[in-house]
Design an enzyme around this catalytic site. Structure first.
Site, PDB file in Angstrom:
ATOM      1  N   HIS A  37       0.880  -1.219   0.401  1.00 60.00           N
ATOM      2  CA  HIS A  37      -0.009  -0.280  -0.471  1.00 60.00           C
ATOM      3  C   HIS A  37       0.831   1.106  -0.240  1.00 60.00           C
ATOM      4  O   HIS A  37       0.219   2.329  -0.429  1.00 60.00           O
ATOM      5  CB  HIS A  37      -0.711  -0.297   1.204  1.00 60.00           C
ATOM      6  CG  HIS A  37      -1.906  -1.135   1.517  1.00 60.00           C
ATOM      7  ND1 HIS A  37      -1.658  -1.696   1.994  1.00 60.00           N
ATOM      8  CD2 HIS A  37      -3.125  -1.723   1.286  1.00 60.00           C
ATOM      9  CE1 HIS A  37      -2.954  -3.015   2.601  1.00 60.00           C
ATOM     10  NE2 HIS A  37      -2.783  -2.590   0.833  1.00 60.00           N
ATOM     11  N   VAL A 176       5.221  -6.177  -4.501  1.00 58.82           N
ATOM     12  CA  VAL A 176       5.805  -5.467  -3.622  1.00 58.82           C
ATOM     13  C   VAL A 176       6.158  -7.389  -2.397  1.00 58.82           C
ATOM     14  O   VAL A 176       5.210  -8.044  -2.071  1.00 58.82           O
ATOM     15  CB  VAL A 176       5.382  -4.645  -2.152  1.00 58.82           C
ATOM     16  CG1 VAL A 176       7.054  -4.639  -1.335  1.00 58.82           C
ATOM     17  CG2 VAL A 176       6.114  -3.709  -3.286  1.00 58.82           C
ATOM     18  N   ARG A 187      -3.850 -10.281   4.109  1.00 57.56           N
ATOM     19  CA  ARG A 187      -4.332 -11.497   4.783  1.00 57.56           C
ATOM     20  C   ARG A 187      -2.919 -12.617   5.049  1.00 57.56           C
ATOM     21  O   ARG A 187      -3.892 -13.747   5.713  1.00 57.56           O
ATOM     22  CB  ARG A 187      -5.180 -12.201   3.491  1.00 57.56           C
ATOM     23  CG  ARG A 187      -5.837 -11.488   3.427  1.00 57.56           C
ATOM     24  CD  ARG A 187      -6.932 -12.406   2.306  1.00 57.56           C
ATOM     25  NE  ARG A 187      -8.398 -12.112   2.310  1.00 57.56           N
ATOM     26  CZ  ARG A 187      -9.018 -11.151   1.657  1.00 57.56           C
ATOM     27  NH1 ARG A 187      -8.419 -10.659   0.654  1.00 57.56           N
ATOM     28  NH2 ARG A 187     -10.072 -10.654   1.541  1.00 57.56           N
TER      29      ARG A 187
END
Ligand code: PAF
Length: 281
Positions: A37, A176, A187
């Site tokens: 992110h 990544v 997760r």
């Protein structure tokens, strides 16, 4: 950094940035941030005058037997991380803000969604395209950033943007990975230490396929069975799919001639992990 809970608040915040001439970069997320992110946010920061991030665990993209209730959440930590990378606006709506009573409008991309995760997670992509279309309408970004780890999601969203003439650019950035090769995913927290170790068979098998293609293998069935065999040999792995499709059209292939997506979904205990690599001839 502004934290907005309502559509009205985020629209006003974005308007202020637009009025000062800022290009609006948008990173839609379900929170519980990791480096994947952050890499999207950093790219948006480098390319845009204002960076907007949404944090919304979208109930519409989870099936009835999926992990909506357990999906990891830590808003305070996410806000700290977003602030550190220089995000300007975070939009974190409640479910009722996005889907008020009587909500009945959905966006669906056909074809591309009828394979891979679309088969094992019926309704998933309808939920994704619906929420992303709503977020695009709310934020009205110039550029939106997605990760290649969700390769099918990325092409589905690009197709929606093209088909519905949405006025923005979609940028897809590389997956990544942890130092040992495991693709970063919110997760991954579901994995026990033993499952975490076993899951390394995924990046290993993808790397083996890349090597085989470099070595001249072009037969899709051979490559698929090679990867499937490696993963199946790991006792903790339960294969959902191992597939190869043309990239980025996701058309079926028998022989590699150009670029192809090798995509896998594998369960380790409670965690269903997806990963992929683009095979280049
Ligand atoms: O990739 C995700 O995190 C989600 O599918 C998205 C794009 C934020 C939509 O809920």
């Amino acid at each position: 950094m502004e934290v907005c809970r309502t559509v009205g608040e985020v629209r006003a915040a974005v308007r202020r940035h637009r009025e000062r001439g800022a290009k609006i970069g948008f990173v839609p997320t379900m929170g519980y941030f990791h480096e994947g992110h952050l890499s999207l946010m950093r790219r948006a920061r480098a390319e845009c005058g204002a960076v907007v991030v949404s944090i919304f665990v979208n109930p519409l993209q989870f099936g009835p037997r999926e992990d909506l209730a357990e999906y990891p959440r830590d808003l305070e930590r996410d806000l700290r991380m977003a602030r550190e990378v220089g995000v300007d606006v975070v939009f974190t709506p409640a479910d009722e803000e996005m889907y008020p009573p009587g909500y009945c409008t959905y966006v669906e991309v056909l074809g591309l969604t009828e394979k891979l995760c679309g088969l094992s997670r019926p309704g998933h992509f309808r939920g994704v395209t619906t929420v992303v279309a709503k977020l695009f309408n709310i934020v009205q970004p110039d550029v939106a950033y997605f990760g290649q780890k969700d390769a099918q999601q990325a092409v589905v969203i690009q197709r929606m943007v093209r088909d519905l003439n949405m006025p923005l650019e979609v940028v897809v950035l590389p997956t990544v990975r942890e130092a040992d090769g495991l693709a970063m995913s919110s997760r991954n927290v579901y994995l026990s230490p033993e499952e975490r170790q076993a899951a390394l068979v995924i990046p290993r098998s993808l790397a083996r396929a890349v090597e085989a293609v470099k070595g001249g293998e072009r037969n899709v069935a051979v490559l698929r069975e090679m990867v499937r065999g490696m993963i199946a040999a790991e006792p903790r792995a339960q294969i959902d799919y191992v597939e190869i499709y043309g990239w980025p059209d996701l058309e079926p292939l028998t022989v590699l001639t150009d670029r192809a997506l090798l995509a896998v979904a594998v369960r380790f205990g409670r965690a269903r992990l997806i990963d992929n690599v683009v095979l280049e001839v």
